[in-house]
Design an enzyme around this catalytic site. Structure first.
Site, mmCIF file in Angstrom:
data_model
loop_
_atom_site.group_PDB
_atom_site.id
_atom_site.type_symbol
_atom_site.label_atom_id
_atom_site.label_comp_id
_atom_site.label_asym_id
_atom_site.label_seq_id
_atom_site.Cartn_x
_atom_site.Cartn_y
_atom_site.Cartn_z
ATOM 1 C CD GLN A 201 0.055 -37.967 -28.599
ATOM 2 O OE1 GLN A 201 0.368 -38.750 -29.498
ATOM 3 N NE2 GLN A 201 -1.081 -38.071 -27.957
ATOM 4 C CG ASP A 242 -2.313 -41.432 -19.822
ATOM 5 O OD1 ASP A 242 -1.423 -42.007 -20.480
ATOM 6 O OD2 ASP A 242 -2.626 -40.238 -19.987
HETATM 7 O O1 MRU Z 1 -3.382 -38.581 -25.145
HETATM 8 P P1 MRU Z 1 -2.282 -37.873 -24.387
HETATM 9 O O2 MRU Z 1 -1.334 -37.138 -25.263
HETATM 10 O O3 MRU Z 1 -2.859 -37.025 -23.269
HETATM 11 O O4 MRU Z 1 -1.493 -39.070 -23.720
HETATM 12 C C1 MRU Z 1 -0.373 -38.779 -22.925
HETATM 13 C C2 MRU Z 1 0.325 -39.988 -22.462
HETATM 14 O O5 MRU Z 1 -0.070 -41.110 -22.709
HETATM 15 C C3 MRU Z 1 1.488 -39.768 -21.566
HETATM 16 O O6 MRU Z 1 2.476 -40.739 -21.772
HETATM 17 C C4 MRU Z 1 0.988 -39.862 -20.120
HETATM 18 O O7 MRU Z 1 -0.045 -38.948 -19.900
HETATM 19 C C5 MRU Z 1 2.045 -39.660 -19.141
HETATM 20 S S1 MRU Z 1 2.452 -37.989 -19.096
HETATM 21 C C6 MRU Z 1 3.308 -37.415 -17.919
#
Ligand code: MRU
Length: 360
Positions: A201, A242
């Site tokens: 990501q 999260d």
């Molecule tokens: O698995 P993902 O891509 O949904 O994980 C996203 C993250 O870990 C982000 O750092 C987190 O959601 C914070 S986003 C504002």
């Protein structure tokens, strides 16, 4: 935020209000495509397959899932069933449960005939509140970065992990909101972007959106952060989350904990930027109580990318027969966290309950 001069949010109702539209994040940075989602099952699938992702955006998308379901039937059983389907899509980001519970409790208080219209309004309110919270926390983070820049008297080097930018929210982002605000205010800065294996990501999404905004950045292999910190090349680390416990434990993308350990060892301040729906007031021990999503082996074994001739490809990087494990998140204990940047201001990890007295 803007893409090629046009302002986008990551989710919006279609003009016929029979669906929502999203940016398909599985195709970025190689293709920009908008998808129409017109049923709860399409919404659930988009969350599971990570066409939409990032804690605040998952919550907003689930809220629209409830609204779409209410268009078919506003009855109580359906409302409960849809909530269960949506909450089961991804277990770690608490914004999902928060958004579904908020939708359910508001709608249950209304006669069934009024629920469909009210659900669309409530989902839109959740989106607008996310944008406002992220903008506000960006301003608080800007003040912190400005003070840091004035003290150091040189461009700031900021490290971030995963994607906690506008793509992970409805707009502005969490960890990237202070960075955008500081960049727009003319503070010279550069961002180290962790690639964030296994789904990359950072390399795919954070680098793309920083590039769209013109923010100087460099993608690094996940393992490079500690080395850069030892050599004074990171002034501050800012990540999203999260789920954050009432006691300031920060659950975020796998690998965040290792960055926090390295930051602690090198006296690099480590911040999590968090809108309040990401705080889970019901738990106080993140390592014990936060469910960590275990994703498929194929995310570790296979990588998506573009070949030299421009075609998109998926390649296997492991020997046949080797197994892979894929825990998607980890928990950074509060003792490694310098501060939490929220829409109400910045506080120490143990001061969240003081910052949000009504919720605690
Ligand atoms: O698995 P993902 O891509 O949904 O994980 C996203 C993250 O870990 C982000 O750092 C987190 O959601 C914070 S986003 C504002």
């Amino acid at each position: 935020m803007k893409i090629r001069g046009f302002h986008y949010r990551t989710i919006w109702p279609s003009t016929d209000t029979a669906a929502v539209e999203i940016i398909d994040q599985t195709l970025l940075p190689h293709a920009f495509e908008v998808r129409r989602l017109s049923s709860v099952s399409e919404i659930a699938q988009a969350i599971k397959t990570m066409q939409v992702r990032g804690a605040p955006l998952i919550g907003a998308t689930a809220a629209y899932g409830v609204a779409l379901a209410m268009q078919e039937s506003g009855d109580d059983d359906r409302l409960q069933q849809v909530g269960r389907i949506l909450i089961a899509t991804r277990p770690t980001a608490v914004n999902l449960r928060w958004a579904v519970e908020r939708m359910t409790s508001r709608l249950q208080a209304l006669p069934q005939a009024q629920r469909a219209e009210a659900a669309w309004r409530e989902a839109a309110a959740i989106c607008d509140e996310d944008v406002a919270a992220n903008k506000a926390l960006g301003e608080h983070g800007l003040a912190m970065l400005k003070a840091m820049h004035e003290k150091l008297g040189r461009p700031l080097n900021i490290l971030t992990h995963c994607n906690a930018g506008w793509l992970a929210t409805v707009d502005w982002g969490t960890a990237l909101a202070p960075i955008y605000a500081a960049f727009d205010a003319g503070i010279p800065l550069h961002v180290w972007v962790d690639e964030t294996r296994p789904r990359n990501q950072g390399a795919s999404l954070t680098a793309w959106e920083l590039g769209q905004h013109g923010v100087p950045h460099t993608v690094i292999a996940d393992n490079a952060g500690g080395h850069l910190m030892q050599h004074g090349q990171v002034d501050v680390a800012i990540v999203g989350a999260d789920r954050v416990t009432s006691t300031g434990d920060v659950c975020n993308k796998i690998g965040t904990y290792l960055k926090a350990l390295a930051a602690h060892d090198n006296n690099v301040p480590f911040y999590a930027a968090v809108p309040s729906p990401t705080i889970d007031w019901t738990i106080s021990d993140g390592r014990r109580d936060i469910p960590i999503e275990e994703r498929g082996e194929e995310e570790v074994a296979w990588m998506n990318g573009r070949l030299e001739d421009g075609t998109l490809a998926r390649v296997n990087i492991m020997p046949a027969g080797s197994k892979a494990a894929n825990p998607a998140f980890d928990v950074t204990p509060a003792r490694l966290v310098t501060g939490i940047i929220t829409e109400r201001g910045i506080c120490g990890p143990l001061e969240l309950e003081r910052m949000f007295p009504k919720n605690a």
